[in-house]
Design a protein around this motif. Structure first.
Motif, PDB file in Angstrom:
ATOM      1  N   THR A 116       0.816  -1.219   0.000  1.00  0.00           N
ATOM      2  CA  THR A 116       0.000   0.000   0.000  1.00  0.00           C
ATOM      3  C   THR A 116       0.849   1.268   0.000  1.00  0.00           C
ATOM      4  O   THR A 116       0.438   2.274  -0.570  1.00  0.00           O
ATOM      5  CB  THR A 116      -0.969   0.011   1.197  1.00  0.00           C
ATOM      6  OG1 THR A 116      -0.245  -0.151   2.418  1.00  0.00           O
ATOM      7  CG2 THR A 116      -1.992  -1.106   1.073  1.00  0.00           C
ATOM      8  N   TYR A 159       4.309  -0.971   3.875  1.00  0.00           N
ATOM      9  CA  TYR A 159       2.986  -1.221   4.430  1.00  0.00           C
ATOM     10  C   TYR A 159       2.212  -2.078   3.427  1.00  0.00           C
ATOM     11  O   TYR A 159       2.352  -1.885   2.223  1.00  0.00           O
ATOM     12  CB  TYR A 159       2.241   0.096   4.669  1.00  0.00           C
ATOM     13  CG  TYR A 159       2.882   0.942   5.737  1.00  0.00           C
ATOM     14  CD1 TYR A 159       2.336   1.002   7.011  1.00  0.00           C
ATOM     15  CD2 TYR A 159       4.035   1.682   5.477  1.00  0.00           C
ATOM     16  CE1 TYR A 159       2.925   1.778   8.005  1.00  0.00           C
ATOM     17  CE2 TYR A 159       4.630   2.457   6.466  1.00  0.00           C
ATOM     18  CZ  TYR A 159       4.072   2.492   7.715  1.00  0.00           C
ATOM     19  OH  TYR A 159       4.654   3.255   8.699  1.00  0.00           O
ATOM     20  N   TYR A 160       1.416  -3.018   3.948  1.00  0.00           N
ATOM     21  CA  TYR A 160       0.709  -3.924   3.047  1.00  0.00           C
ATOM     22  C   TYR A 160      -0.661  -4.282   3.593  1.00  0.00           C
ATOM     23  O   TYR A 160      -0.961  -4.083   4.764  1.00  0.00           O
ATOM     24  CB  TYR A 160       1.524  -5.208   2.822  1.00  0.00           C
ATOM     25  CG  TYR A 160       1.652  -6.063   4.063  1.00  0.00           C
ATOM     26  CD1 TYR A 160       0.707  -7.039   4.372  1.00  0.00           C
ATOM     27  CD2 TYR A 160       2.716  -5.895   4.945  1.00  0.00           C
ATOM     28  CE1 TYR A 160       0.821  -7.807   5.525  1.00  0.00           C
ATOM     29  CE2 TYR A 160       2.842  -6.668   6.091  1.00  0.00           C
ATOM     30  CZ  TYR A 160       1.893  -7.618   6.363  1.00  0.00           C
ATOM     31  OH  TYR A 160       2.010  -8.373   7.505  1.00  0.00           O
ATOM     32  N   ASN A 161      -1.485  -4.835   2.700  1.00  0.00           N
ATOM     33  CA  ASN A 161      -2.762  -5.415   3.075  1.00  0.00           C
ATOM     34  C   ASN A 161      -2.735  -6.864   2.609  1.00  0.00           C
ATOM     35  O   ASN A 161      -2.370  -7.128   1.466  1.00  0.00           O
ATOM     36  CB  ASN A 161      -3.926  -4.671   2.418  1.00  0.00           C
ATOM     37  CG  ASN A 161      -5.245  -5.356   2.709  1.00  0.00           C
ATOM     38  OD1 ASN A 161      -5.697  -6.180   1.930  1.00  0.00           O
ATOM     39  ND2 ASN A 161      -5.848  -5.032   3.829  1.00  0.00           N
ATOM     40  N   THR A 180      -5.118 -10.219   2.138  1.00  0.00           N
ATOM     41  CA  THR A 180      -6.520 -10.606   2.062  1.00  0.00           C
ATOM     42  C   THR A 180      -6.645 -12.033   1.554  1.00  0.00           C
ATOM     43  O   THR A 180      -5.938 -12.437   0.637  1.00  0.00           O
ATOM     44  CB  THR A 180      -7.297  -9.674   1.105  1.00  0.00           C
ATOM     45  OG1 THR A 180      -7.150  -8.328   1.550  1.00  0.00           O
ATOM     46  CG2 THR A 180      -8.766 -10.025   1.064  1.00  0.00           C
ATOM     47  N   SER A 223      -8.952 -10.219   6.249  1.00  0.00           N
ATOM     48  CA  SER A 223      -7.924  -9.262   5.847  1.00  0.00           C
ATOM     49  C   SER A 223      -7.166  -8.736   7.058  1.00  0.00           C
ATOM     50  O   SER A 223      -7.665  -8.750   8.179  1.00  0.00           O
ATOM     51  CB  SER A 223      -8.531  -8.103   5.058  1.00  0.00           C
ATOM     52  OG  SER A 223      -9.432  -7.375   5.851  1.00  0.00           O
ATOM     53  N   GLN A 224      -5.948  -8.290   6.784  1.00  0.00           N
ATOM     54  CA  GLN A 224      -5.080  -7.743   7.822  1.00  0.00           C
ATOM     55  C   GLN A 224      -4.176  -6.701   7.181  1.00  0.00           C
ATOM     56  O   GLN A 224      -3.655  -6.915   6.089  1.00  0.00           O
ATOM     57  CB  GLN A 224      -4.229  -8.847   8.437  1.00  0.00           C
ATOM     58  CG  GLN A 224      -3.220  -8.337   9.436  1.00  0.00           C
ATOM     59  CD  GLN A 224      -2.178  -9.383   9.808  1.00  0.00           C
ATOM     60  OE1 GLN A 224      -1.812 -10.212   9.001  1.00  0.00           O
ATOM     61  NE2 GLN A 224      -1.720  -9.319  11.036  1.00  0.00           N
ATOM     62  N   ASP A 225      -3.984  -5.593   7.857  1.00  0.00           N
ATOM     63  CA  ASP A 225      -2.997  -4.603   7.442  1.00  0.00           C
ATOM     64  C   ASP A 225      -1.732  -4.842   8.252  1.00  0.00           C
ATOM     65  O   ASP A 225      -1.792  -5.177   9.433  1.00  0.00           O
ATOM     66  CB  ASP A 225      -3.509  -3.178   7.686  1.00  0.00           C
ATOM     67  CG  ASP A 225      -4.653  -2.828   6.750  1.00  0.00           C
ATOM     68  OD1 ASP A 225      -4.590  -3.219   5.574  1.00  0.00           O
ATOM     69  OD2 ASP A 225      -5.606  -2.173   7.199  1.00  0.00           O
TER      70      ASP A 225
END
Length: 119
Positions: A89, A97-99, A101, A111-113
């Protein structure tokens, strides 16, 4: 603590899983389409082997490599449900930073950030 959002048909739930206090850090080694993760540093315990299927420059599908070792129930379940889609992201400094899913075969979206930083 890890925070997950689970969307299923008409409901949205948030689950917070407690952090495993025996794990101080993860070491991730990536080579093109594969990744190896070590808990608490290289050589400690059994590594996790992962396959990366790149969708575009910022997104890939992660599954676990059963040819390199025995898988536990969680890694088998992830593979049976078509893996986890990881989307970058943003990048700030030494941190990405990532998501993450995953959509299960029964329609649940989990989902998790998260954040990964280089030392």
């Amino acid at each position: 603590m890890k925070k997950y959002t689970i969307t299923s048909k008409d409901s949205i739930n948030e689950i917070t899983a407690e952090r495993d206090l025996s794990i101080n850090r993860y070491v991730v080694i990536r080579e093109k389409n594969s990744q190896t993760e070590w808990k608490n540093g290289i050589g400690n315990g059994t590594p996790t082997y992962e396959i990366l299927e790149w969708i575009d420059d910022c997104t890939y599908r992660l599954t676990y490599d059963s040819s390199k070792g025995e898988m536990d129930e969680m890694t088998k379940w992830v593979n049976e449900n078509n893996g986890i889609i990881i989307s970058k992201t943003k990048i700030e400094g030494k941190c990405l930073y990532y998501n993450a899913t995953m959509t299960s075969n029964d329609g649940q979206k989990i989902s998790q950030d998260g954040i990964i930083c280089v030392e």
